[in-house]
Design a protein around this motif. Structure first.
Motif, PDB file in Angstrom:
ATOM      1  N   HIS A 191       1.049  -1.127  -0.034  1.00  0.00           N
ATOM      2  CA  HIS A 191      -0.094  -0.150   0.079  1.00  0.00           C
ATOM      3  C   HIS A 191       0.893   1.305  -0.162  1.00  0.00           C
ATOM      4  O   HIS A 191       1.760   1.263   0.653  1.00  0.00           O
ATOM      5  CB  HIS A 191      -0.873   0.242   1.311  1.00  0.00           C
ATOM      6  CG  HIS A 191      -1.636  -1.194   1.396  1.00  0.00           C
ATOM      7  ND1 HIS A 191      -2.601  -1.510   0.737  1.00  0.00           N
ATOM      8  CD2 HIS A 191      -1.708  -2.251   2.185  1.00  0.00           C
ATOM      9  CE1 HIS A 191      -3.377  -2.762   1.145  1.00  0.00           C
ATOM     10  NE2 HIS A 191      -2.447  -3.099   1.948  1.00  0.00           N
ATOM     11  N   SER A 192       0.610   2.044  -0.803  1.00  0.00           N
ATOM     12  CA  SER A 192       1.554   3.197  -0.979  1.00  0.00           C
ATOM     13  C   SER A 192       0.490   4.588  -0.964  1.00  0.00           C
ATOM     14  O   SER A 192      -0.509   4.707  -1.460  1.00  0.00           O
ATOM     15  CB  SER A 192       2.664   3.302  -2.006  1.00  0.00           C
ATOM     16  OG  SER A 192       2.110   3.793  -3.428  1.00  0.00           O
ATOM     17  N   CYS A 193       1.246   5.865  -1.009  1.00  0.00           N
ATOM     18  CA  CYS A 193       0.741   7.185  -1.121  1.00  0.00           C
ATOM     19  C   CYS A 193       0.464   7.230  -2.722  1.00  0.00           C
ATOM     20  O   CYS A 193      -0.464   8.343  -2.495  1.00  0.00           O
ATOM     21  CB  CYS A 193       1.670   8.177  -0.629  1.00  0.00           C
ATOM     22  SG  CYS A 193       3.221   8.230  -1.214  1.00  0.00           S
TER      23      CYS A 193
ATOM     24  N   ARG B 211      -1.472   6.851  -5.561  1.00  0.00           N
ATOM     25  CA  ARG B 211      -2.998   6.082  -6.190  1.00  0.00           C
ATOM     26  C   ARG B 211      -3.056   5.996  -7.562  1.00  0.00           C
ATOM     27  O   ARG B 211      -3.863   5.343  -8.083  1.00  0.00           O
ATOM     28  CB  ARG B 211      -3.957   6.829  -5.248  1.00  0.00           C
ATOM     29  CG  ARG B 211      -4.040   6.878  -3.825  1.00  0.00           C
ATOM     30  CD  ARG B 211      -3.972   5.475  -3.342  1.00  0.00           C
ATOM     31  NE  ARG B 211      -3.641   5.449  -2.159  1.00  0.00           N
ATOM     32  CZ  ARG B 211      -4.452   5.664  -0.808  1.00  0.00           C
ATOM     33  NH1 ARG B 211      -5.587   5.987  -1.182  1.00  0.00           N
ATOM     34  NH2 ARG B 211      -3.783   5.518   0.433  1.00  0.00           N
TER      35      ARG B 211
ATOM     36  N   ASP C  98       0.065   2.056  -5.389  1.00  0.00           N
ATOM     37  CA  ASP C  98      -0.629   1.522  -4.343  1.00  0.00           C
ATOM     38  C   ASP C  98      -1.295   0.074  -4.652  1.00  0.00           C
ATOM     39  O   ASP C  98      -1.421   0.002  -6.174  1.00  0.00           O
ATOM     40  CB  ASP C  98      -1.743   2.282  -4.052  1.00  0.00           C
ATOM     41  CG  ASP C  98      -2.677   2.082  -2.861  1.00  0.00           C
ATOM     42  OD1 ASP C  98      -1.755   1.454  -2.002  1.00  0.00           O
ATOM     43  OD2 ASP C  98      -3.889   1.930  -2.790  1.00  0.00           O
ATOM     44  N   ASN C  99      -1.333  -0.967  -3.866  1.00  0.00           N
ATOM     45  CA  ASN C  99      -2.048  -2.267  -4.067  1.00  0.00           C
ATOM     46  C   ASN C  99      -1.067  -3.041  -5.122  1.00  0.00           C
ATOM     47  O   ASN C  99      -1.764  -3.825  -6.031  1.00  0.00           O
ATOM     48  CB  ASN C  99      -3.487  -2.059  -4.621  1.00  0.00           C
ATOM     49  CG  ASN C  99      -4.637  -1.709  -3.732  1.00  0.00           C
ATOM     50  OD1 ASN C  99      -4.267  -2.283  -2.460  1.00  0.00           O
ATOM     51  ND2 ASN C  99      -5.267  -1.058  -4.214  1.00  0.00           N
ATOM     52  N   THR C 100       0.141  -2.848  -5.047  1.00  0.00           N
ATOM     53  CA  THR C 100       1.025  -3.478  -5.862  1.00  0.00           C
ATOM     54  C   THR C 100       1.159  -4.988  -5.196  1.00  0.00           C
ATOM     55  O   THR C 100       1.542  -4.929  -4.008  1.00  0.00           O
ATOM     56  CB  THR C 100       2.434  -2.729  -5.963  1.00  0.00           C
ATOM     57  OG1 THR C 100       2.348  -1.691  -7.169  1.00  0.00           O
ATOM     58  CG2 THR C 100       3.355  -3.874  -6.750  1.00  0.00           C
TER      59      THR C 100
ATOM     60  N   GLY D 287       4.919   3.953   2.749  1.00  0.00           N
ATOM     61  CA  GLY D 287       3.914   2.820   2.158  1.00  0.00           C
ATOM     62  C   GLY D 287       4.099   1.804   3.197  1.00  0.00           C
ATOM     63  O   GLY D 287       4.632   2.092   4.280  1.00  0.00           O
TER      64      GLY D 287
ATOM     65  N   HIS E 263      -2.221   9.668  -1.425  1.00  0.00           N
ATOM     66  CA  HIS E 263      -3.037   9.335  -0.387  1.00  0.00           C
ATOM     67  C   HIS E 263      -4.527   9.338  -1.078  1.00  0.00           C
ATOM     68  O   HIS E 263      -4.883   8.851  -1.901  1.00  0.00           O
ATOM     69  CB  HIS E 263      -2.727  10.134   0.829  1.00  0.00           C
ATOM     70  CG  HIS E 263      -1.587   9.818   1.439  1.00  0.00           C
ATOM     71  ND1 HIS E 263      -1.251   8.520   1.793  1.00  0.00           N
ATOM     72  CD2 HIS E 263      -0.509  10.636   1.416  1.00  0.00           C
ATOM     73  CE1 HIS E 263       0.096   8.406   2.468  1.00  0.00           C
ATOM     74  NE2 HIS E 263       0.540   9.806   2.350  1.00  0.00           N
TER      75      HIS E 263
END
Length: 247
Positions: free
Chosen positions: A15-17, A19, A130-132, A36, A215
């Motif tokens: 999860h990262s900033c 998007r 994000d969501n990688t 993240g 974010h």
């Protein structure tokens, strides 16, 4: 002879900033404020799996470029570092468009949280969407991973930190302060992302307005001749990713 095929498990999700892909730094560590977290998935979400890892300051993260997977590949790519108008071999680049859509980044490990049936690694210096999906984690070893005499080809040094000096309008400044109540350091993150000039090489006309998704917010900014102004920050969801081009 048929090509060998291998299947690897996804051990976690990052999860990262970031998007959306636009605005992500082109290398890790360039923006320390880019934070993240890696959440390990069952059956890898065991505290024993990360025993001893907290003693390392940095990690190698192997991941899938899940929004860059294509049915075909090309032998050459146009790196942004070369202005987007020169081609090099795909294996002489870090382009996400590869025969095997695998990425590798070194990130700083801030903390490991184990509890409530979860194992989460807090990281920063992220250059990952994000969501990688994460394939593997390895500790960074300074004595082995730093090669003082190494050369960097067409990218011999880090890009300028202030490629596009960036300011805020009074409205955006106030909005950034509000966002920082939820996400400390958001203002500096937004400034550095825009300052890195994420525009494609073929888009350099002044006056054009862009948006980057950090974010839960969209940062709207306008490009000038040799600077940028962040004009607004608002709560928003990133647009859906476009479908891959036809091969």
């Amino acid at each position: 002879m048929p090509e060998p095929t291998f299947t690897f498990p996804v051990i976690g999700v990052l999860h990262s900033c970031f998007r959306a892909k636009f605005g992500i730094p082109r290398q890790p560590g360039l923006i320390p404020e880019a934070t993240g977290a890696i959440e390990l998935l069952p059956p890898y979400d065991q505290p024993n799996a990360v025993r001893g890892l907290k003693d390392f300051s940095h990690l190698w993260v192997l991941f899938v470029f899940h929004e860059a997977i294509r049915e075909s590949w090309k032998a050459t790519v146009r790196p942004p570092r070369l202005g987007g108008d020169q081609r090099v071999g795909v294996f002489a680049s870090r382009s996400p468009f590869r025969p095997s859509s695998i990425g590798i980044s070194v990130v700083r490990l801030r903390n490991i949280r184990c509890g409530r049936g979860k194992v989460v690694l807090d990281i920063d210096g992220v250059d990952i969407l994000d969501n990688t999906p994460v394939l593997d984690l390895k500790p960074y070893l300074p004595y082995a991973d730093i090669v003082p005499a190494a050369t960097g080809g067409f990218a011999p040094a880090a890009p300028g930190a202030e490629a596009l000096p960036t300011s805020f309008t009074p409205t955006a400044e106030a909005q950034a302060k509000t966002v920082e109540k939820r996400f400390p350091g958001f203002r500096e993150l937004a400034r550095k992302v825009v300052s890195a000039d994420p525009r494609p090489a073929y888009q350099r006309e002044p006056g054009r307005v862009y948006g980057v998704f950090l974010h839960d917010y969209e940062v709207i900014w306008e490009a000038g001749e040799d600077s940028a102004v962040i004009v607004a920050i608002s709560r928003a969801s990133p647009p859906p990713s476009p479908p891959p081009p036809a091969s």
